[in-house]
Design a protein around this motif. Structure first.
Motif, PDB file in Angstrom:
ATOM      1  N   PHE A 140      -2.203   1.105  -4.503  1.00  0.00           N
ATOM      2  CA  PHE A 140      -1.435  -0.124  -4.356  1.00  0.00           C
ATOM      3  C   PHE A 140      -0.300  -0.161  -5.372  1.00  0.00           C
ATOM      4  O   PHE A 140      -0.372   0.497  -6.426  1.00  0.00           O
ATOM      5  N   CYS A 152      -6.117  -2.726   2.276  1.00  0.00           N
ATOM      6  CA  CYS A 152      -5.399  -1.620   2.890  1.00  0.00           C
ATOM      7  C   CYS A 152      -6.381  -0.475   3.086  1.00  0.00           C
ATOM      8  O   CYS A 152      -7.254  -0.241   2.236  1.00  0.00           O
ATOM      9  N   GLY A 188       0.854  -1.172   0.000  1.00  0.00           N
ATOM     10  CA  GLY A 188       0.000   0.000   0.000  1.00  0.00           C
ATOM     11  C   GLY A 188       0.892   1.224   0.000  1.00  0.00           C
ATOM     12  O   GLY A 188       1.801   1.330   0.839  1.00  0.00           O
TER      13      GLY A 188
END
Length: 283
Positions: free
Chosen positions: A76, A112, A71
């Motif tokens: 990402f 995330c 992350g």
């Protein structure tokens, strides 16, 4: 309630230490999150390598076929075995929001969560990167997305939105989507709940930023142990080592005008129940 003392494992290595994870042959990795660095540490507690990933690196996990998933500030990225970025999956463009913490689930997906730099309520979200590359906003309206970890059998995830003052359980439906979110442990008024680690008995270790403590809750939510760290700003923890019996704890110097001498170091404790290997991303 059992009390365990943590010992110092490294010298101060990070300004804002976060996201510890065992990366098998690479050893223990911790993040200097707001510097965007991954720091690798050997068995003696010595820094062996530091790799800069981006402006922010919020979480990192191994990929099933080699390399890593991470992350970063606004989404990402995929990394190869040398920590070079090989692909990205942006989630938003607004500069006031960043990723903060994450984990892979047993289905090989990487989750995330985000937060506003100024901690504006509701500005964050919990995001998911699927193995095929698709990005999903799983939960909107999050205050400060923080610790996330899954049980060994994958039946539940534990999740922290720090601004709620509690740990929640995330239950997945048969399609892999979040089917139920319910409170697990409330620590309102006791500090700022941060990162977590799950042990082999489905218990949870919770780092309490600002208090110098990690609290343990069994799978029913009963508090039964704590770990004392001689640094106030404890941020996150993970089970690591060849048998995952030891808990490694990151700390921070962030925002301190007069930080403790050991702030930014990694600490280590040995709970009664150990952990297990992190899940890998299947993309």
């Amino acid at each position: 309630m059992k009390r365990i003392e943590a010992g110092q494992f490294t010298k101060p290595l990070t300004h804002h230490g976060e996201g510890p994870v065992w990366l098998d042959r690479y050893g223990l990795a911790v993040l200097d999150m707001l510097a965007g660095d991954v720091v690798l540490i050997d068995d003696s507690g010595t820094e062996t390598r530091r790799e800069h990933i981006g402006e922010v690196v919020a979480a990192i996990r191994p990929r099933h076929d080699g390399g890593f998933v991470a992350g970063v500030e606004r989404g990402f990225c995929l990394l190869d075995d040398r920590f070079a970025v090989t692909g990205t999956a942006p989630c938003w463009t607004a500069p006031g929001v960043r990723m903060n913490d994450g984990d892979c689930d047993p289905l090989g997906r990487f989750w995330c969560g985000s937060m506003a730099y100024d901690l504006a309520p509701g500005a964050g979200a919990l995001w998911r990167l699927d193995p095929a590359g698709g990005v999903v906003k799983a939960i909107a309206g999050i205050g400060c997305s923080n610790g996330l970890a899954w049980t060994r059998d994958g039946t539940r995830g534990y999740y922290v939105d720090s601004l709620t003052g509690r740990v929640d359980i995330l239950e997945l439906g048969p399609d892999g989507e979040i089917a139920n979110r319910r409170p697990f442990a409330d620590v309102t008024g006791e500090g700022f709940p941060d990162g977590i680690a799950v042990d082999q008995a489905d218990g949870v270790w919770l780092a309490m930023f600002g208090s110098g403590l990690l609290l343990h809750f069994d799978r029913t939510g009963r508090r039964d142990a704590e770990i004392a760290v001689p640094v106030r700003q404890v941020t996150a923890c993970t089970f690591a080592g060849p048998d995952y019996s030891q808990l490694y704890i990151t700390t921070s110097r962030f925002g301190l005008t007069d930080p403790e001498a050991a702030a930014g170091a990694v600490f280590r404790a040995t709970p009664d129940v150990g952990g297990f290997a992190p899940y890998a991303f299947c993309g």
